[in-house]
Design an enzyme around this catalytic site. Structure first.
Site, PDB file in Angstrom:
ATOM      1  N   ASP A  69       7.900  25.342  -1.227  1.00  0.00           N
ATOM      2  CA  ASP A  69       7.006  26.119  -0.684  1.00  0.00           C
ATOM      3  C   ASP A  69       7.204  27.698  -1.182  1.00  0.00           C
ATOM      4  OD1 ASP A  69       4.302  25.249   1.314  1.00  0.00           O
ATOM      5  OD2 ASP A  69       4.658  27.374   0.497  1.00  0.00           O
ATOM      6  N   ASP A 125      -3.803  22.462  -2.090  1.00  0.00           N
ATOM      7  CA  ASP A 125      -4.949  23.193  -2.010  1.00  0.00           C
ATOM      8  C   ASP A 125      -6.000  22.694  -2.818  1.00  0.00           C
ATOM      9  OD1 ASP A 125      -3.713  25.143  -0.226  1.00  0.00           O
ATOM     10  OD2 ASP A 125      -2.786  26.110  -1.931  1.00  0.00           O
ATOM     11  N   LYS A 129     -13.465  25.425  -6.954  1.00  0.00           N
ATOM     12  CA  LYS A 129     -14.205  25.982  -8.001  1.00  0.00           C
ATOM     13  C   LYS A 129     -13.830  25.372  -9.336  1.00  0.00           C
ATOM     14  CE  LYS A 129     -15.598  30.543  -6.107  1.00  0.00           C
ATOM     15  NZ  LYS A 129     -14.932  31.762  -5.892  1.00  0.00           N
ATOM     16  N   THR A 199       1.497  15.013   8.287  1.00  0.00           N
ATOM     17  CA  THR A 199       1.765  16.448   7.960  1.00  0.00           C
ATOM     18  C   THR A 199       1.075  17.368   9.310  1.00  0.00           C
ATOM     19  OG1 THR A 199      -0.145  17.138   6.632  1.00  0.00           O
ATOM     20  CG2 THR A 199       1.677  15.907   5.803  1.00  0.00           C
ATOM     21  N   TYR A 201      -1.389  19.378   8.655  1.00  0.00           N
ATOM     22  CA  TYR A 201      -2.695  19.518   8.149  1.00  0.00           C
ATOM     23  C   TYR A 201      -3.202  18.263   8.438  1.00  0.00           C
ATOM     24  CZ  TYR A 201      -3.384  23.748   5.648  1.00  0.00           C
ATOM     25  OH  TYR A 201      -3.335  25.253   5.317  1.00  0.00           O
TER      26      TYR A 201
END
Ligand code: SAM
Length: 251
Positions: A69, A125, A129, A199, A201
């Site tokens: 990370d 992520d 867009k 995880t 998330y």
């Protein structure tokens, strides 16, 4: 006493070089020296607070893990989590884990060709867009880098809550003519898959009942050979079962 502030966090990271790596360059092509053995290396790209990589390292002592990370604070939290997880086993310092502070953009400068056996992408992520598509970690430009650094048993395992990122990723893998298996649109539909490590998330999305999508991508020659052999064996067993069923129907 817990160190606070940016300087404190940096000092805390610098004080644990056996676990936290702040510069990957000296280790490229030499990760086996860092771990002191030849065990396979599995990497999580974007490890966040480190639950997955910590638990995986405890559950699989014969595999080496690297959690990547780019934020100091996440590395600090990850190091605490990893130490706690291993402390339950009475071991002070995780023997098969490195937490690497680095930007995934430069992954080819962190690992040498064939140095890794598995890449985990967990809840990357989504960059929704269209103009940001190139930043998605399953974009072809990243996947070609993973292919370079994976070995003959290499695989990519990808999980996400984002339907649009999942669709994009399946298309990206298919465009590269990669073999996918175990595709799931709702991983925990029948209840939590306790055989897999969750995880941070993932736990949040599971609590809300949101579906998790997952796919494994088979990259290395040996991984492909094993995959094809298993498929052939499954087909053989299925046709033997059909024959057995039709014989018992006849009787
Ligand atoms: C949405 S979080 C997922 C965290 C964790 N994998 C989980 O499932 O709980 C994505 C993580 O990827 C990290 N990340 C995103 N882009 C990155 C990059 N280019 N280099 C390193 N880390 C990155 C972020 O800092 C963040 O911790």
């Amino acid at each position: 006493m817990r160190l606070r502030g940016r300087k404190g966090i940096r000092e805390s990271l610098e004080s644990q070089p056996e676990l936290v790596v702040l510069d990957a360059a000296p280790h490229m092509g030499k990760w086996r020296e860092f771990f002191g053995n030849d065990n396979p290396i599995y990497v999580e790209l974007g490890m966040g607070k480190g639950r997955f990589i910590s638990q995986m390292s405890v559950r699989n002592p014969n595999i080496n893990f690297v959690g990547v990370d780019m934020y100091d604070e996440l590395l600090r939290r990850g190091s605490e989590k990893a130490r706690l997880a291993w402390a339950e086993k009475g071991i002070e310092s995780p023997p098969n884990l490195a937490l690497l502070r680095a930007n995934i953009e430069g992954i080819e400068t962190m690992f040498a060709p064939g140095e890794l056996e598995r890449v985990y992408l967990n809840f990357s992520d989504p960059w929704p867009k269209g103009k940001h598509a190139r930043r998605r970690l399953t974009h072809e430009r990243f996947v070609s880098k993973y292919i370079e650094i994976l070995n003959e048993r290499g695989e990519i395992h990808f999980k996400t809550d984002s339907q649009s990122l999942f669709e994009f990723s399946l298309n990206s893998f298919a465009d590269m003519e990669l073999i996918m298996r175990n595709i799931s649109l709702h991983l925990h539909k029948e209840g939590p898959r306790e055989d897999l490590v969750f995880t941070e998330y993932e736990m949040k999305f599971m609590e809300k009942g949101q579906p998790i999508h997952r796919v494994e991508v088979v990259i290395g020659e040996e991984a492909l050979r094993v995959h094809r052999a298993r498929k052939l064996e499954t087909a053989r067993l299925e046709s033997a079962q059909v024959e057995e069923d039709s014989e018992s129907d006849d009787n």
